[in-house]
Scaffold this motif. Structure first.
Motif, PDB file in Angstrom:
ATOM      1  N   TYR A  82       0.062  -9.745 -15.646  1.00 42.17           N
ATOM      2  CA  TYR A  82      -1.091  -8.864 -15.396  1.00 42.17           C
ATOM      3  C   TYR A  82      -1.126  -8.438 -13.925  1.00 42.17           C
ATOM      4  CZ  TYR A  82      -5.808  -7.169 -14.816  1.00 42.17           C
ATOM      5  OH  TYR A  82      -6.884  -6.384 -14.489  1.00 42.17           O
ATOM      6  N   ASP A  83      -1.002  -9.417 -13.029  1.00 43.09           N
ATOM      7  CA  ASP A  83      -1.044  -9.093 -11.592  1.00 43.09           C
ATOM      8  C   ASP A  83       0.142  -8.214 -11.188  1.00 43.09           C
ATOM      9  OD1 ASP A  83      -3.412 -10.036 -10.432  1.00 43.09           O
ATOM     10  OD2 ASP A  83      -2.692 -12.100 -10.451  1.00 43.09           O
ATOM     11  N   SER A  84       1.282  -8.413 -11.841  1.00 38.93           N
ATOM     12  CA  SER A  84       2.453  -7.590 -11.496  1.00 38.93           C
ATOM     13  C   SER A  84       2.157  -6.120 -11.766  1.00 38.93           C
ATOM     14  CB  SER A  84       3.675  -8.008 -12.316  1.00 38.93           C
ATOM     15  OG  SER A  84       3.993  -9.332 -12.021  1.00 38.93           O
ATOM     16  N   VAL A  85       1.544  -5.850 -12.894  1.00 38.93           N
ATOM     17  CA  VAL A  85       1.200  -4.462 -13.236  1.00 38.93           C
ATOM     18  C   VAL A  85       0.155  -3.937 -12.255  1.00 38.93           C
ATOM     19  CG1 VAL A  85       0.153  -2.982 -14.994  1.00 38.93           C
ATOM     20  CG2 VAL A  85       1.691  -4.834 -15.681  1.00 38.93           C
ATOM     21  N   TYR A  86      -0.830  -4.784 -12.001  1.00 38.18           N
ATOM     22  CA  TYR A  86      -1.927  -4.401 -11.109  1.00 38.18           C
ATOM     23  C   TYR A  86      -1.401  -4.062  -9.711  1.00 38.18           C
ATOM     24  CZ  TYR A  86      -6.586  -4.962  -8.931  1.00 38.18           C
ATOM     25  OH  TYR A  86      -7.753  -4.780  -8.243  1.00 38.18           O
ATOM     26  N   CYS A  87      -0.520  -4.932  -9.189  1.00 31.55           N
ATOM     27  CA  CYS A  87       0.040  -4.721  -7.845  1.00 31.55           C
ATOM     28  C   CYS A  87       0.818  -3.410  -7.788  1.00 31.55           C
ATOM     29  CB  CYS A  87       0.993  -5.863  -7.484  1.00 31.55           C
ATOM     30  SG  CYS A  87       0.147  -7.415  -7.175  1.00 31.55           S
ATOM     31  N   LEU A  88       1.585  -3.163  -8.828  1.00 30.37           N
ATOM     32  CA  LEU A  88       2.406  -1.951  -8.855  1.00 30.37           C
ATOM     33  C   LEU A  88       1.508  -0.715  -8.830  1.00 30.37           C
ATOM     34  CD1 LEU A  88       5.364  -0.988  -9.173  1.00 30.37           C
ATOM     35  CD2 LEU A  88       4.951  -0.865 -11.627  1.00 30.37           C
ATOM     36  N   ARG A  89       0.443  -0.764  -9.610  1.00 30.54           N
ATOM     37  CA  ARG A  89      -0.437   0.410  -9.692  1.00 30.54           C
ATOM     38  C   ARG A  89      -1.233   0.597  -8.395  1.00 30.54           C
ATOM     39  NH1 ARG A  89      -3.464   0.880 -15.181  1.00 30.54           N
ATOM     40  NH2 ARG A  89      -3.547   3.052 -14.488  1.00 30.54           N
ATOM     41  N   LEU A  90      -1.601  -0.518  -7.756  1.00 33.03           N
ATOM     42  CA  LEU A  90      -2.274  -0.401  -6.448  1.00 33.03           C
ATOM     43  C   LEU A  90      -1.324   0.218  -5.426  1.00 33.03           C
ATOM     44  CD1 LEU A  90      -4.161  -3.815  -6.055  1.00 33.03           C
ATOM     45  CD2 LEU A  90      -5.218  -1.548  -6.066  1.00 33.03           C
ATOM     46  N   ALA A  91      -0.068  -0.212  -5.486  1.00 34.17           N
ATOM     47  CA  ALA A  91       0.931   0.319  -4.547  1.00 34.17           C
ATOM     48  C   ALA A  91       1.104   1.820  -4.772  1.00 34.17           C
ATOM     49  CB  ALA A  91       2.256  -0.415  -4.735  1.00 34.17           C
ATOM     50  N   HIS A  92       1.187   2.236  -6.029  1.00 32.69           N
ATOM     51  CA  HIS A  92       1.308   3.676  -6.304  1.00 32.69           C
ATOM     52  C   HIS A  92       0.110   4.419  -5.723  1.00 32.69           C
ATOM     53  CE1 HIS A  92       4.044   2.981 -10.076  1.00 32.69           C
ATOM     54  NE2 HIS A  92       4.634   2.692  -8.943  1.00 32.69           N
ATOM     55  N   ALA A  93      -1.078   3.883  -5.977  1.00 33.37           N
ATOM     56  CA  ALA A  93      -2.297   4.542  -5.493  1.00 33.37           C
ATOM     57  C   ALA A  93      -2.286   4.644  -3.966  1.00 33.37           C
ATOM     58  CB  ALA A  93      -3.528   3.771  -5.961  1.00 33.37           C
ATOM     59  N   ALA A  94      -1.820   3.575  -3.303  1.00 34.45           N
ATOM     60  CA  ALA A  94      -1.796   3.582  -1.833  1.00 34.45           C
ATOM     61  C   ALA A  94      -0.805   4.620  -1.317  1.00 34.45           C
ATOM     62  CB  ALA A  94      -1.435   2.189  -1.316  1.00 34.45           C
ATOM     63  N   ALA A  95       0.346   4.706  -1.966  1.00 37.71           N
ATOM     64  CA  ALA A  95       1.353   5.685  -1.536  1.00 37.71           C
ATOM     65  C   ALA A  95       0.802   7.105  -1.698  1.00 37.71           C
ATOM     66  CB  ALA A  95       2.634   5.511  -2.355  1.00 37.71           C
ATOM     67  N   HIS A  96       0.161   7.378  -2.826  1.00 39.53           N
ATOM     68  CA  HIS A  96      -0.407   8.721  -3.051  1.00 39.53           C
ATOM     69  C   HIS A  96      -1.486   9.043  -2.004  1.00 39.53           C
ATOM     70  CE1 HIS A  96       1.843   8.832  -6.675  1.00 39.53           C
ATOM     71  NE2 HIS A  96       1.039   8.088  -7.405  1.00 39.53           N
ATOM     72  N   ALA A  97      -2.340   8.065  -1.738  1.00 40.02           N
ATOM     73  CA  ALA A  97      -3.431   8.284  -0.777  1.00 40.02           C
ATOM     74  C   ALA A  97      -2.865   8.610   0.597  1.00 40.02           C
ATOM     75  CB  ALA A  97      -4.323   7.045  -0.701  1.00 40.02           C
ATOM     76  N   ALA A  98      -1.834   7.864   0.989  1.00 43.04           N
ATOM     77  CA  ALA A  98      -1.228   8.083   2.305  1.00 43.04           C
ATOM     78  C   ALA A  98      -0.619   9.471   2.396  1.00 43.04           C
ATOM     79  CB  ALA A  98      -0.155   7.017   2.556  1.00 43.04           C
ATOM     80  N   MET A  99       0.134   9.854   1.372  1.00 40.26           N
ATOM     81  CA  MET A  99       0.800  11.154   1.430  1.00 40.26           C
ATOM     82  C   MET A  99      -0.215  12.294   1.414  1.00 40.26           C
ATOM     83  SD  MET A  99       3.746  10.083   1.846  1.00 40.26           S
ATOM     84  CE  MET A  99       4.444  11.680   2.051  1.00 40.26           C
ATOM     85  N   ALA A 100      -1.382  12.027   0.844  1.00 42.44           N
ATOM     86  CA  ALA A 100      -2.437  13.054   0.825  1.00 42.44           C
ATOM     87  C   ALA A 100      -3.278  13.017   2.109  1.00 42.44           C
ATOM     88  CB  ALA A 100      -3.320  12.865  -0.402  1.00 42.44           C
ATOM     89  N   GLY A 101      -2.843  12.213   3.091  1.00 38.32           N
ATOM     90  CA  GLY A 101      -3.509  12.210   4.387  1.00 38.32           C
ATOM     91  C   GLY A 101      -4.831  11.475   4.417  1.00 38.32           C
ATOM     92  N   ARG A 102      -5.049  10.609   3.433  1.00 36.56           N
ATOM     93  CA  ARG A 102      -6.265   9.790   3.499  1.00 36.56           C
ATOM     94  C   ARG A 102      -6.021   8.707   4.543  1.00 36.56           C
ATOM     95  NH1 ARG A 102      -6.747  13.810   0.483  1.00 36.56           N
ATOM     96  NH2 ARG A 102      -8.227  13.774  -1.268  1.00 36.56           N
ATOM     97  N   THR A 103      -7.044   8.351   5.271  1.00 34.25           N
ATOM     98  CA  THR A 103      -6.883   7.292   6.266  1.00 34.25           C
ATOM     99  C   THR A 103      -8.147   6.447   6.370  1.00 34.25           C
ATOM    100  OG1 THR A 103      -6.134   6.821   8.523  1.00 34.25           O
ATOM    101  CG2 THR A 103      -7.663   8.660   8.273  1.00 34.25           C
ATOM    102  N   GLU A 104      -7.986   5.277   6.985  1.00 29.57           N
ATOM    103  CA  GLU A 104      -9.100   4.321   7.146  1.00 29.57           C
ATOM    104  C   GLU A 104      -9.700   4.011   5.786  1.00 29.57           C
ATOM    105  OE1 GLU A 104     -11.044   5.429  10.860  1.00 29.57           O
ATOM    106  OE2 GLU A 104     -12.798   4.317  10.120  1.00 29.57           O
ATOM    107  N   VAL A 105      -8.820   3.814   4.815  1.00 26.05           N
ATOM    108  CA  VAL A 105      -9.264   3.664   3.439  1.00 26.05           C
ATOM    109  C   VAL A 105      -8.429   2.584   2.747  1.00 26.05           C
ATOM    110  CG1 VAL A 105      -7.696   5.395   2.446  1.00 26.05           C
ATOM    111  CG2 VAL A 105      -9.936   5.067   1.442  1.00 26.05           C
ATOM    112  N   ALA A 106      -9.058   1.913   1.800  1.00 23.94           N
ATOM    113  CA  ALA A 106      -8.332   0.941   0.983  1.00 23.94           C
ATOM    114  C   ALA A 106      -8.271   1.467  -0.439  1.00 23.94           C
ATOM    115  CB  ALA A 106      -9.043  -0.406   1.006  1.00 23.94           C
ATOM    116  N   VAL A 107      -7.223   1.061  -1.161  1.00 20.97           N
ATOM    117  CA  VAL A 107      -7.184   1.391  -2.586  1.00 20.97           C
ATOM    118  C   VAL A 107      -7.730   0.195  -3.356  1.00 20.97           C
ATOM    119  CG1 VAL A 107      -5.323   3.076  -2.537  1.00 20.97           C
ATOM    120  CG2 VAL A 107      -4.767   0.647  -2.683  1.00 20.97           C
ATOM    121  N   ALA A 108      -8.430   0.481  -4.426  1.00 24.47           N
ATOM    122  CA  ALA A 108      -9.031  -0.608  -5.183  1.00 24.47           C
ATOM    123  C   ALA A 108      -9.234  -0.169  -6.624  1.00 24.47           C
ATOM    124  CB  ALA A 108     -10.383  -0.976  -4.584  1.00 24.47           C
TER     125      ALA A 108
END
Ligand SMILES: Nc1ncnc2c1ncn2[C@@H]1O[C@H](COP(=O)(O)OP(=O)(O)O)[C@@H](O)[C@H]1O
Ligand SMILES: O=P(O)(O)OC[C@H]1O[C@](O)(COP(=O)(O)O)[C@@H](O)[C@@H]1O
Ligand SMILES: [Mg+2]
Length: 460
Positions: free
Chosen positions: A379-405
């Motif tokens: 379960y955590d493996s899937v969760y971690c992977l999806r959080l990582a994807h979300a973080a990568a997308h947020a970064a490339m879209a220029g979001r900053t000072e933000v956490a993915v959750a």
């Protein structure tokens, strides 16, 4: 604290002008029960009565920006250098997050370079900034099969300006900070220093903690793997206590200020008689105190199993002169060092049971680091992977000072100011603690009365 929609707004570095390599996948996407479209938002609150409390139009009701890929990116991916740092205590799944970030950034966005800073934020100081590791999909291919972090971690304070110098020196455009409350605070300081210098660097947080004490996330990654591991120690303590004359099984679990690991592990093991957490004070003495209840249990059932969060009952150690007291010392990151409540309990329970003719067999287990160094479960493996994807997308879209959750099962962007604004704790009036009381049958409190309330003497 009442939140306004403006408190949940996320900082953008600027307009997104580049076509995202993922844009084709998004052309037909609409919001559904299983997807939140770009531009849509996820509600902060989820009951009719809470929503009715806001006398504003729907678009002004407090809500989070949805995570996920955007059709356009802020950064030109081919010119991006990304940095990753992991800080604070270990947590199952950190390697999975690193792997997910590297794969998403390299395979889909084809970024120029990904650098890992070693040994926590210390790796961003002038002394260690050249000790970096280049991360590629090949390098991270199997790292999810191990606990810990391939980058190493640390505690301790660093100067934000010195860390920004390191980012500039390495040409880092986006920095991913995988950390707990301390790490999220550090990420905020970094972002403030970056903004003050007018630099174009995005700072993204991926919240990490086995304590599950970060707010605005359903559960933090690795928490489930950690409490699953803790569950086995409770089962061992139960077996040992049940097989011993006047057995007392005592399991001390991590959880500085929040008792989630103790509560969930106890529910999972379903063999604990008493759960003690930092959020609920307890008295040792008196007819409604813990010792009397332990005695009652040993008399009736022959043994007792206690799950103790390390941060529970700290007020009991405040009496000057007690050897279990640890003073107010802090660790290198400024976290309060806890007093040894386990030692006090062992001593007082042994003395009490011996005095009433029930000399106990104490079976004490402190799994300590064993629960947080495990490999992430499925379960955590899937969760971690999806959080990582979300973080990568947020970064490339220029979001900053933000956490993915993950919030109410949707992936969202949470401003770091919110992530560090409070601590997530077990609510004594919430349904989780109610489940613990239903399962253990322990009284709602041990000899400590809330104002105007009569303490119930037991649940079953
Ligand atoms: N209030 C703070 N402001 C800035 N940096 C902080 C703060 N608290 C902690 N840090 C930094 O964050 C890092 C991780 O913090 P720590 O509390 O050890 O772990 P965690 O991130 O898991 O909570 C440390 O290296 C520390 O320097
Ligand atoms: O690693 P240390 O410094 O021994 O700290 C132990 C503490 O770390 C924790 O695992 C949580 O750490 P983080 O705040 O780093 O996530 C606590 O449960 C525990 O009290
Ligand atoms: Mg912390």
């Amino acid at each position: 604290m009442t939140l306004h929609i403006d408190d949940l707004r996320v900082r953008h570095l600027g307009e997104c002008r580049y076509d995202s390599p993922l844009s084709e996948m998004l052309t037909t996407k609409q919001t559904s029960p299983h997807y939140v479209a770009e531009g849509d938002r996820v509600l902060l609150e989820d009951t009719v009565s809470m929503l009715a409390g806001h006398d504003v139009p729907p678009e002004q009701v407090p809500s989070f920006e949805a995570a996920g890929p955007r059709k356009k990116t802020y950064f030109d991916p081919s010119s991006v250098t990304a940095g990753i740092v992991t800080c604070g205590g270990l947590c199952p799944g950190i390697n999975n997050v690193i792997r997910g970030l590297v794969q998403e950034l390299a395979v889909h966005y084809k970024v120029k370079r990904i650098l890992g800073f070693r040994n926590g934020l210390r790796g961003l100081t002038s002394e260690y900034r050249d000790d970096t590791v280049e991360l590629t999909p090949e390098h991270v291919r199997d790292i999810h099969n191990a606990g810990g972090t391939i980058l190493g971690s640390s505690r301790g304070n660093q100067d934000p300006d010195e860390m920004v110098d390191s980012l500039v020196e390495h040409g880092v455009d986006v920095l991913f900070v995988i950390g707990g409350d301390g790490g999220m605070r550090a990420a905020t300081c970094l972002s403030t220093a970056i903004e003050a210098r007018g630099l174009d660097i995005a700072v993204l947080g991926v919240p990490k903690t086995i304590d599950n004490d970060l707010p605005f996330t359903d559960q933090s990654f690795g928490f489930q793997s950690a409490f699953a591991s803790a569950m086995d120690f409770i089962s061992s303590a139960s077996v040992e206590a049940a097989a011993s004359p006047n057995g007392v099984g005592l399991v001390k679990l991590m959880g500085r200020h929040s008792g989630f690991i103790a509560a969930y592990a106890a529910l999972a093991a379903n063999g604990a008689d008493i759960v003690l957490i930092p959020e609920i004070a307890f008295a040792l003495d008196g007819p409604d105190g813990l010792l009397a209840y332990v005695e009652q249990h040993v008399r009736k059932k022959g043994y007792v199993v206690i799950v103790l969060a390390e941060g529970a009952g700290q007020d009991l150690l405040e009496e000057p002169g007690l050897p279990h007291r640890n003073g107010q010392a802090t660790d290198a990151s400024g976290n309060l060092r806890l007093g040894k409540i386990d030692d006090l309990l062992k001593e007082r329970i042994t003395d009490h049971l011996t005095a009433v003719g029930l000399a106990p067999t104490m079976r004490y287990i402190d799994p300590s680091y064993a629960i947080r160094s495990v490999v992430a479960n499925a379960y955590d493996s899937v969760y971690c992977l999806r959080l990582a994807h979300a973080a990568a997308h947020a970064a490339m879209a220029g979001r900053t000072e933000v956490a993915v959750a993950r919030w109410r099962r949707r992936f969202v962007h949470v401003p770091l100011s919110l992530m560090t604004s409070r601590r997530n704790q077990v609510d004594p009036d919430g349904d989780l603690w109610m489940s613990v009381l239903e399962t253990t049958c322990q009284p709602a409190e041990f000899g400590v009365q809330r104002e105007g309330e009569k303490v119930p003497s037991g649940f079953c």
